[in-house]
Design a protein around this motif. Structure first.
Motif, PDB file in Angstrom:
ATOM      1  N   GLU A   1      -8.873   8.994   3.220  1.00  0.00           N
ATOM      2  CA  GLU A   1      -9.103  10.109   2.295  1.00  0.00           C
ATOM      3  C   GLU A   1      -9.972  11.197   2.940  1.00  0.00           C
ATOM      4  OE1 GLU A   1      -7.570  10.850  -0.565  1.00  0.00           O
ATOM      5  OE2 GLU A   1      -6.403   9.069  -0.042  1.00  0.00           O
TER       6      GLU A   1
ATOM      7  N   ARG B   1       1.724   3.708   4.801  1.00  0.00           N
ATOM      8  CA  ARG B   1       0.911   2.721   5.501  1.00  0.00           C
ATOM      9  C   ARG B   1       1.824   1.654   6.066  1.00  0.00           C
ATOM     10  NH1 ARG B   1      -4.413   2.421   3.315  1.00  0.00           N
ATOM     11  NH2 ARG B   1      -4.858   0.890   4.921  1.00  0.00           N
TER      12      ARG B   1
ATOM     13  N   SER C   1     -14.493   1.615   4.081  1.00  0.00           N
ATOM     14  CA  SER C   1     -13.170   1.088   3.767  1.00  0.00           C
ATOM     15  C   SER C   1     -12.138   1.976   4.445  1.00  0.00           C
ATOM     16  CB  SER C   1     -12.930   1.046   2.256  1.00  0.00           C
ATOM     17  OG  SER C   1     -12.620   2.320   1.750  1.00  0.00           O
TER      18      SER C   1
ATOM     19  N   THR D   1      -9.373   2.939   3.163  1.00  0.00           N
ATOM     20  CA  THR D   1      -8.932   3.935   2.180  1.00  0.00           C
ATOM     21  C   THR D   1      -9.869   5.133   2.176  1.00  0.00           C
ATOM     22  OG1 THR D   1      -7.924   2.207   0.840  1.00  0.00           O
ATOM     23  CG2 THR D   1      -8.395   4.302  -0.266  1.00  0.00           C
TER      24      THR D   1
ATOM     25  N   LYS E   1       0.793  -1.235   0.000  1.00  0.00           N
ATOM     26  CA  LYS E   1       0.000   0.000   0.000  1.00  0.00           C
ATOM     27  C   LYS E   1       0.820   1.277   0.000  1.00  0.00           C
ATOM     28  CE  LYS E   1      -3.937  -2.255   2.110  1.00  0.00           C
ATOM     29  NZ  LYS E   1      -5.188  -1.917   1.486  1.00  0.00           N
TER      30      LYS E   1
END
Length: 162
Positions: free
Chosen positions: A156, A75, A150, A152, A71
């Protein structure tokens, strides 16, 4: 008294003694894996459903080095022992095994679960280890994911608010 720490294994050979005992006692072993960098509703729902497919849920957890390769260098957000402890604290997770490879293929080959589970964003033929599980007479299943959750997406959203 069971504590979360007692459910975490860095060495698969030590974990195997417990898994084999469970199997000898007739338990159905369910296996899943992931990074679980930020625990969220989607994870909890997925893992709870996975555990209901059998008697014991074994979770393969990517190490920090593995996540960084997969990733990127930003991360994971939390170190592997923090993530392992959080995952092991869930009542429906019976064991957490850390793995350093990019995929859990080797871990699945050793654990030999009765049921291999991933989210429904995977086709069964694309689930790492499906061939091993099916060859050993086990099943591979997908579980419907809670839409909109998620890690991610959460990362974000946080970045947008900074």
């Amino acid at each position: 008294m069971i504590n979360a720490q007692s459910k975490i294994f860095k060495d698969v050979s030590t974990a195997l003694a417990t898994i084999r005992r469970w199997q000898e006692e007739g338990d159905t072993i369910v296996f899943t894996n992931g990074c679980f960098d930020i625990l969220h509703l989607g994870h909890v729902d997925y893992l709870e459903k996975a555990r209901h497919l059998g008697n014991k849920l074994v979770l393969g957890l990517n190490t920090d080095a593995s996540i960084s390769r997969l990733k990127g260098s930003e991360r994971p957000l939390q170190d592997e022992m923090s993530r392992a402890r959080v995952m092991a604290s869930l009542l429906f997770v019976d064991m957490v095994i850390l793995f350093a490879e990019d995929t859990p293929y080797e871990l699945i080959a050793v654990v030999k679960p009765d049921i291999l589970v991933k989210g429904d964003d995977y086709a069964i033929e694309n689930i790492v280890g499906h061939d091993i599980v099916q060859k050993n007479g086990g099943t591979v299943q997908t579980i419907a994911l809670v839409k909109g959750y998620s890690t991610t997406n959460i990362v974000e959203k946080i970045k947008q608010q900074i």
